[in-house]
Design a protein around this motif. Structure first.
Motif, PDB file in Angstrom:
ATOM      1  N   THR A 130       1.386   3.847  -8.940  1.00 47.21           N
ATOM      2  CA  THR A 130       0.443   4.951  -8.842  1.00 47.21           C
ATOM      3  C   THR A 130       1.141   6.248  -9.239  1.00 47.21           C
ATOM      4  O   THR A 130       2.374   6.296  -9.345  1.00 47.21           O
ATOM      5  CB  THR A 130      -0.127   5.061  -7.414  1.00 47.21           C
ATOM      6  OG1 THR A 130      -1.228   5.964  -7.406  1.00 47.21           O
ATOM      7  CG2 THR A 130       0.936   5.542  -6.424  1.00 47.21           C
ATOM      8  N   THR A 131       0.350   7.284  -9.447  1.00 50.91           N
ATOM      9  CA  THR A 131       0.882   8.599  -9.782  1.00 50.91           C
ATOM     10  C   THR A 131       0.594   9.559  -8.635  1.00 50.91           C
ATOM     11  O   THR A 131      -0.554   9.678  -8.189  1.00 50.91           O
ATOM     12  CB  THR A 131       0.251   9.155 -11.070  1.00 50.91           C
ATOM     13  OG1 THR A 131       0.540   8.271 -12.150  1.00 50.91           O
ATOM     14  CG2 THR A 131       0.803  10.535 -11.395  1.00 50.91           C
ATOM     15  N   THR A 133      -3.879   4.340 -10.023  1.00 50.23           N
ATOM     16  CA  THR A 133      -3.309   3.269  -9.212  1.00 50.23           C
ATOM     17  C   THR A 133      -3.697   1.919  -9.804  1.00 50.23           C
ATOM     18  O   THR A 133      -4.874   1.677 -10.081  1.00 50.23           O
ATOM     19  CB  THR A 133      -3.804   3.355  -7.763  1.00 50.23           C
ATOM     20  OG1 THR A 133      -3.461   4.642  -7.221  1.00 50.23           O
ATOM     21  CG2 THR A 133      -3.187   2.256  -6.913  1.00 50.23           C
ATOM     22  N   ARG A 134      -2.720   1.060  -9.982  1.00 55.47           N
ATOM     23  CA  ARG A 134      -3.004  -0.257 -10.565  1.00 55.47           C
ATOM     24  C   ARG A 134      -1.970  -1.271 -10.080  1.00 55.47           C
ATOM     25  O   ARG A 134      -0.855  -0.906  -9.696  1.00 55.47           O
ATOM     26  CB  ARG A 134      -2.984  -0.184 -12.091  1.00 55.47           C
ATOM     27  CG  ARG A 134      -1.678   0.309 -12.699  1.00 55.47           C
ATOM     28  CD  ARG A 134      -1.772   0.373 -14.219  1.00 55.47           C
ATOM     29  NE  ARG A 134      -0.513   0.725 -14.851  1.00 55.47           N
ATOM     30  CZ  ARG A 134      -0.165   1.967 -15.171  1.00 55.47           C
ATOM     31  NH1 ARG A 134      -0.997   2.972 -14.898  1.00 55.47           N
ATOM     32  NH2 ARG A 134       0.999   2.205 -15.760  1.00 55.47           N
ATOM     33  N   TYR A 163       6.285   3.296  -7.506  1.00 57.43           N
ATOM     34  CA  TYR A 163       6.075   1.852  -7.467  1.00 57.43           C
ATOM     35  C   TYR A 163       6.347   1.359  -6.050  1.00 57.43           C
ATOM     36  O   TYR A 163       7.315   1.789  -5.407  1.00 57.43           O
ATOM     37  CB  TYR A 163       7.028   1.134  -8.429  1.00 57.43           C
ATOM     38  CG  TYR A 163       6.689   1.310  -9.891  1.00 57.43           C
ATOM     39  CD1 TYR A 163       6.096   0.280 -10.624  1.00 57.43           C
ATOM     40  CD2 TYR A 163       6.959   2.504 -10.555  1.00 57.43           C
ATOM     41  CE1 TYR A 163       5.779   0.423 -11.963  1.00 57.43           C
ATOM     42  CE2 TYR A 163       6.651   2.666 -11.897  1.00 57.43           C
ATOM     43  CZ  TYR A 163       6.061   1.625 -12.596  1.00 57.43           C
ATOM     44  OH  TYR A 163       5.743   1.777 -13.925  1.00 57.43           O
ATOM     45  N   VAL A 164       5.488   0.470  -5.583  1.00 61.33           N
ATOM     46  CA  VAL A 164       5.691  -0.187  -4.294  1.00 61.33           C
ATOM     47  C   VAL A 164       5.754  -1.677  -4.568  1.00 61.33           C
ATOM     48  O   VAL A 164       4.872  -2.220  -5.248  1.00 61.33           O
ATOM     49  CB  VAL A 164       4.546   0.120  -3.308  1.00 61.33           C
ATOM     50  CG1 VAL A 164       4.820  -0.550  -1.958  1.00 61.33           C
ATOM     51  CG2 VAL A 164       4.368   1.623  -3.135  1.00 61.33           C
ATOM     52  N   GLY A 174       0.817  -1.201   0.000  1.00 68.16           N
ATOM     53  CA  GLY A 174       0.000   0.000   0.000  1.00 68.16           C
ATOM     54  C   GLY A 174       0.852   1.252   0.000  1.00 68.16           C
ATOM     55  O   GLY A 174       2.039   1.221   0.332  1.00 68.16           O
ATOM     56  N   LEU A 175       0.210   2.375  -0.368  1.00 68.68           N
ATOM     57  CA  LEU A 175       0.899   3.664  -0.375  1.00 68.68           C
ATOM     58  C   LEU A 175       0.000   4.692   0.295  1.00 68.68           C
ATOM     59  O   LEU A 175      -1.179   4.819  -0.050  1.00 68.68           O
ATOM     60  CB  LEU A 175       1.223   4.102  -1.806  1.00 68.68           C
ATOM     61  CG  LEU A 175       2.112   5.350  -1.899  1.00 68.68           C
ATOM     62  CD1 LEU A 175       3.553   4.988  -1.531  1.00 68.68           C
ATOM     63  CD2 LEU A 175       2.087   5.961  -3.294  1.00 68.68           C
TER      64      LEU A 175
END
Length: 327
Positions: A198-199, A168-169, A210-211, A158-159
Motif C-alpha cells: 500500500t501507499t 492497496t493490493r 509492504y506487509v 493488515g495495515l
C-alpha cells in the motif's frame, strides 16, 4: 626410572585448538555450507548462538593451560565480532519523522482485545499485523479504530495507519504450495493472502509499505529443516520490491527467518535492517516467552532508521517490533 615429561603449553590441548579453529571456520564460511535439507539455513538462523562455544572453549583451554588453544580461539572471536559486534552497542538516535510497528498477533492469541489495546497505546503511526484470523479480525478493527482512522486487511495481513492509504493490493508470494506439494484452488487463494502493498501519504511524500508473513519453517522427521515455502515466498517478495517504483520503501512482517539467512539475499540486497542500523542488541522476537531468534523484521529503503526496539509482549507467541524512521 626416567621421569615422564609432560607436553609443553603449546603442545597441550591440540584437539581443543582444532575445535576452536573449526568453530571459527564454520562461522566464517557459513555461506558455503550446503543448504541440502535446510542445513545452511538452520546454521545461519542460529549463527549468533555459536558465540556461546567461545567462553566454554576458553575455560577448558585455561584449565588445560593450552596456549595453542587460547591462540586458536582468536579466530572465532574475531569472526563473531565481525559478524555481530556491531549489535552490541546502542545505535539509536532520538527523534524521527514516523514510527512504524509490526506484530504477528498469533492465530491462537487468547487475548486479541488486550493485544489491540496494547498496540493502540504504542504510539506507532503505522501498524502492521500478521496472522489475523477471520474470527479475530473484527476485534482488531474495533480495538484499533479510534487510534487508526485508516486501515486495510487482505487475507491474514493488515495495515493500520494514522495517515491516508491508497493503492492497496495483494502481493503474490506463491503461498499456494504446501510442504507436500499440495496446492490451494485459485478461488480460495485470496483467503490465504499473506502479503500486501500500500501507499502511505506522509508529509514528506508517498511511502510504499509492504506487509508480509512468509511461509513457516519446520523440522521434518525425514526431511531436515524444511524451508521451501518460506524461501519461495522470500524470492517472490524480493522480486516485487525490486519492481517497486517508489524509492522509499518499508517492509514490515514476520519473515520466519533472520537477516543472516541466505534465503533473504534478494531482500537484504535491497533493504536495510532497522534493528541492525539503529537498534540496541539482537532484538530477538520469538518465542515470546524466551526469544532466541529475530524473525519479525522492519526493513527499509530510501529512509533512515533512527531507532529500533521491542514492544511489550502480548498474548501472541511473537514479540512486537517498532522503529523510528526519518527522511
Amino acid at each position: 626410572m626416567r621421569a615422564v615429561s609432560r607436553p609443553g603449553p603449546w603442545k597441550r590441548g591440540l584437539v581443543l585448538a582444532a575445535s576452536a579453529l573449526l568453530l571459527g571456520l564454520l562461522m566464517l564460511l557459513h555461506a558455503q555450507i550446503t543448504d541440502r535439507g535446510g542445513l545452511g539455513s538452520l546454521v545461519e538462523t542460529l549463527l549468533p548462538w555459536f558465540g556461546l562455544f567461545i567462553p566454554v572453549l576458553l575455560a577448558v583451554a585455561l584449565w588445560r593451560r593450552s596456549l595453542s588453544a587460547v591462540v586458536a580461539l582468536l579466530l572465532p572471536v574475531m569472526v563473531w565480532l565481525n559478524l555481530f559486534g556491531g549489535l552490541l552497542s546502542d545505535k539509536s538516535h532520538s527523534g524521527s519523522d514516523l514510527t512504524v510497528a509490526s506484530h504477528n498477533v498469533g492465530a491462537d492469541n487468547p487475548d486479541p482485545v488486550g493485544t489491540a489495546r496494547d498496540l493502540a497505546a504504542s504510539g506507532a503511526d503505522i501498524l502492521a499485523l500478521e496472522e489475523i484470523t477471520a474470527q479475530a479480525r473484527g476485534t482488531y478493527e474495533k480495538g484499533l479504530a479510534k487510534a487508526y482512522p485508516y486501515h486495510a486487511v487482505l487475507g491474514t495481513v493488515g495495515l493500520w495507519s494514522k495517515l491516508p492509504l491508497s493503492d492497496t493490493r495483494p502481493v503474490d508470494t506463491e503461498m499456494d504450495a504446501g510442504p507436500l506439494g499440495a496446492t490451494k484452488p485459485a478461488d480460495v487463494k485470496m483467503a490465504y493472502n499473506r502479503a500486501l502493498r500500500t501507499t502511505v501519504a506522509t508529509d514528506h511524500g508517498p511511502l510504499a509499505v509492504y506487509v508480509a508473513h512468509l511461509g513457516s519453517v519446520r523440522l521434518m522427521p525425514r526431511g531436515g529443516f524444511w524451508t521451501d515455502s518460506r524461501d519461495r515466498n522470500a524470492q517472490a517478495l524480493g522480486e516485487a520490491i525490486a519492481a517497486e517504483q517508489n524509492e522509499r520503501v518499508v517492509l514490515l512482517g514476520d519473515l520466519n527467518g533472520t537477516t543472516d539467512d541466505r534465503a533473504f539475499d534478494g531482500l537484504t540486497s535491497q533493504l536495510r535492517s532497522a534493528q541492525e542500523e539503529a537498534g540496541n542488541g539482537f532484538g530477538f522476537t520469538w518465542p515470546a516467552k524466551f526469544p532466541v531468534v529475530r524473525i519479525d523484521q522492519i526493513l527499509v529503503r530510501g529512509v533512515k532508521p533512527e531507532s529500533s526496539w521491542l514492544l511489550p509482549a502480548t498474548g501472541s507467541d511473537h514479540r512486537p517490533v517498532a522503529a523510528g524512521i526519518s527522511w
